[in-house]
Design a protein around this motif. Structure first.
Motif, PDB file in Angstrom:
ATOM      1  N   GLY A 181       0.782  -1.241   0.041  1.00 60.00           N
ATOM      2  CA  GLY A 181       0.024   0.026   0.015  1.00 60.00           C
ATOM      3  C   GLY A 181       0.834   1.243  -0.128  1.00 60.00           C
ATOM      4  O   GLY A 181       0.216   2.527  -0.117  1.00 60.00           O
ATOM      5  N   TYR A 229      -4.225   6.784  -1.936  1.00 54.29           N
ATOM      6  CA  TYR A 229      -4.327   7.389  -3.158  1.00 54.29           C
ATOM      7  C   TYR A 229      -4.807   8.691  -2.756  1.00 54.29           C
ATOM      8  O   TYR A 229      -4.028   9.639  -3.685  1.00 54.29           O
ATOM      9  N   GLU A 230      -5.832   8.951  -2.100  1.00 52.05           N
ATOM     10  CA  GLU A 230      -6.273  10.248  -1.898  1.00 52.05           C
ATOM     11  C   GLU A 230      -5.436  11.073  -1.001  1.00 52.05           C
ATOM     12  O   GLU A 230      -5.089  12.227  -1.548  1.00 52.05           O
ATOM     13  N   LYS A 249      -7.857  -4.403   3.880  1.00 50.00           N
ATOM     14  CA  LYS A 249      -8.854  -4.539   2.977  1.00 50.00           C
ATOM     15  C   LYS A 249     -10.095  -3.709   3.721  1.00 50.00           C
ATOM     16  O   LYS A 249     -10.753  -3.091   3.080  1.00 50.00           O
ATOM     17  N   ASN A 289      -9.989   0.075   3.595  1.00 51.94           N
ATOM     18  CA  ASN A 289      -9.796   0.773   2.562  1.00 51.94           C
ATOM     19  C   ASN A 289      -8.438   1.654   2.459  1.00 51.94           C
ATOM     20  O   ASN A 289      -8.592   2.481   1.616  1.00 51.94           O
ATOM     21  N   ILE A 297      -5.707   1.279   0.775  1.00 51.50           N
ATOM     22  CA  ILE A 297      -4.994   1.586  -0.846  1.00 51.50           C
ATOM     23  C   ILE A 297      -5.861   2.813  -1.119  1.00 51.50           C
ATOM     24  O   ILE A 297      -5.238   3.877  -1.688  1.00 51.50           O
ATOM     25  N   GLN A 298      -7.038   2.852  -1.114  1.00 53.74           N
ATOM     26  CA  GLN A 298      -7.794   4.082  -1.647  1.00 53.74           C
ATOM     27  C   GLN A 298      -7.483   5.334  -0.927  1.00 53.74           C
ATOM     28  O   GLN A 298      -7.398   6.647  -1.238  1.00 53.74           O
ATOM     29  N   HIS A 299      -7.431   5.007   0.550  1.00 50.86           N
ATOM     30  CA  HIS A 299      -6.925   6.354   1.359  1.00 50.86           C
ATOM     31  C   HIS A 299      -5.498   6.883   1.190  1.00 50.86           C
ATOM     32  O   HIS A 299      -5.228   7.951   1.021  1.00 50.86           O
ATOM     33  N   GLY A 307       0.256   3.349  -2.984  1.00 41.87           N
ATOM     34  CA  GLY A 307      -1.124   3.528  -3.558  1.00 41.87           C
ATOM     35  C   GLY A 307      -1.549   2.020  -4.237  1.00 41.87           C
ATOM     36  O   GLY A 307      -2.764   2.357  -4.694  1.00 41.87           O
ATOM     37  N   LYS A 308      -0.636   1.446  -4.444  1.00 42.01           N
ATOM     38  CA  LYS A 308      -1.028   0.075  -4.988  1.00 42.01           C
ATOM     39  C   LYS A 308      -0.655  -1.155  -3.815  1.00 42.01           C
ATOM     40  O   LYS A 308       0.254  -0.628  -3.002  1.00 42.01           O
ATOM     41  N   LYS A 357      -2.290  12.461  -2.904  1.00 42.63           N
ATOM     42  CA  LYS A 357      -2.426  13.459  -3.800  1.00 42.63           C
ATOM     43  C   LYS A 357      -1.899  14.906  -3.184  1.00 42.63           C
ATOM     44  O   LYS A 357      -1.386  15.883  -3.504  1.00 42.63           O
TER      45      LYS A 357
END
Length: 441
Positions: free
Chosen positions: A251, A333-334, A324, A327, A329-331, A254-255, A337
């Motif tokens: 993670g 990513y956000e 999982k 969440n 991975i999504q966190h 972001g992956k 940024k």
């Protein structure tokens, strides 16, 4: 004990890694929670490096702690020859996360012995002896992993082991050539690597080992097409491709694995750190089905007393479930940024910031004396005046805990950090960089 007693005992009896011992002044930590640590006087420190870029879920994760406690009540240890529920479950979970060419996992204690065993597996499988790795790399400090390592931490191990060959990774910011595009840089670096493969003799090269994204040597992100190009060279010359995901995996970028950013399938993947976030030591090597099947008929000459330790694997199962369910991975990513935007602002504002590199919550700030010439703030491998140590000390005074390497500062917080926490801490970095501008530029 008091904080001072803890510190003095530590200074008297503990040899601390990568340090001149008489200069040490360790912060005694009484408690920790989330992204924060607290000393015995109640001062709060934000852990902005996730310790050693391994504490991805922060301090005090109850899901992992409870899993360890439950396993303690069943049994703490069984040898690797026994079938153990958390060991088997974690192995399957890892294979399910990896590309479809992977089949089995060999567990180790940490990242260094993961890399040790990865190169042993590659050499046993291919019957070849040479191993390529990069100069700007860190793969561990044990004898084999230390010979894989390319930066100055390998020097105490020299003369090294025969068969370890170094090549340069694509560090475009420091390259003498002004490439018109990332694709042009990729073409150049792949051509040089192929030339070196030919000169070393492709028939003697067992593996190419790379940190998927170079970590402690500057978060160097490969240019477009580079990783697929290396994959193609490995296929062309029958070389095993090993991705060291010890720091970049689970993670951080972001992956789930950093190589997913480049649409490739390695043959072997070494991992540690984020697999259970250091709650109990654990590492391993994920092995492709093709290589795993070879050892159905051949001896796997690898072994460790604590391979797949039940407590470590129980922590790993809970940790992967937490990624999982929360969440993560999504966190990443956000929030990643936001980190990128804040770093770009620092680069624009401060004369001392030559470059910033980031992907997910994996980032480095490269400090220079001059933006035009790119002269590093400290010479490679040398910092006789302790400039970087002083900068880290200034950050620590503000409660911002991280580390430096060469002329780089790292911002690699726990993956649970919030946008608000990140912004609060980057203000402190801004203030310290202003001091660097004034004192060193």
């Amino acid at each position: 004990m008091t904080g001072e007693e803890v510190k003095e005992l530590s200074r008297k009896y503990v040899l601390q890694s990568w340090s001149i011992q008489k200069t040490l002044n360790p912060v005694p930590i009484e408690k920790a929670e989330g992204i924060y640590m607290y000393d015995y006087n109640g001062k709060r420190y934000a852990d902005m490096s996730a310790q050693l870029v391994n504490l991805n879920v922060g301090f005090g994760n109850q899901a992992i702690a409870n899993a360890i406690k439950e396993q303690v009540d069943r049994y703490c240890y069984l040898a690797p020859s026994y079938a153990v529920e958390p060991r088997a479950e974690l192995a399957k979970m890892l294979i399910d996360l990896l590309p479809d060419n992977f089949g089995k996992v060999f567990f180790t204690n940490a990242g260094a012995d993961a890399n040790e065993n990865a190169i042993k597996i590659a050499r046993m499988y291919t019957g070849k002896n040479k191993v390529f790795s990069r100069y700007r790399s860190y793969h561990g400090s044990s004898f084999g992993a230390g010979n894989l390592t390319g930066e100055p931490r390998r020097f105490p191990l020299e003369p090294g082991i025969p068969g370890f060959v170094k090549f340069f990774d694509p560090y475009i910011y420091r390259e003498a050539i002004d490439f018109p595009s990332e694709e042009a840089a990729t073409k150049f670096y792949l051509a040089k690597l192929e030339e070196q493969i030919k000169y070393e003799g492709a028939d003697s090269i067992a593996a190419i080992v790379m940190e998927t994204i170079t970590g402690s040597n500057g978060v160097i992100i490969p240019p477009k097409g580079y990783m697929p190009g290396v994959r193609a060279l490995c296929d062309k010359y029958n070389i095993i491709m090993i991705c060291d995901e010890v720091m970049a995996g689970f993670g951080r970028t972001g992956k789930m694995f950093a190589f997913e950013n480049f649409d490739i399938k390695p043959d072997l993947v070494s991992f540690a750190k984020g697999v259970n976030c250091g709650y109990v030591p654990l590492g391993g090597v994920a092995v492709s089905t093709k290589i795993a099947e070879y050892f159905d008929e051949h001896m796997l000459s690898c072994g460790l007393t604590y391979s797949g330790h039940p407590l470590a694997c129980a922590a790993g199962v809970a940790c992967l479930n937490y990624y999982k369910e929360s969440n993560i991975i999504q966190h990443v990513y956000e929030v990643g940024k936001v980190l990128g935007e804040l770093l770009e602002e620092l680069k624009e504002k401060h004369p001392c910031v030559g470059d910033v590199r980031y992907i997910g919550l994996f980032s480095a700030i490269e400090l220079v004396k001059d933006k035009e010439t790119k002269e590093p703030l400290v010479e490679y491998g040398k910092d006789p005046n302790g400039v970087m140590g002083s900068i880290i000390g200034n950050l620590k005074e503000k409660g911002f805990m991280t580390y430096s390497h060469e002329n780089m500062l790292f911002v690699n917080p726990a993956l649970i950090i919030t946008e608000e926490q990140l912004k609060e801490e980057l203000v402190k970095m801004d203030e310290v960089l202003a001091v660097v501008d004034k004192e060193y530029i």
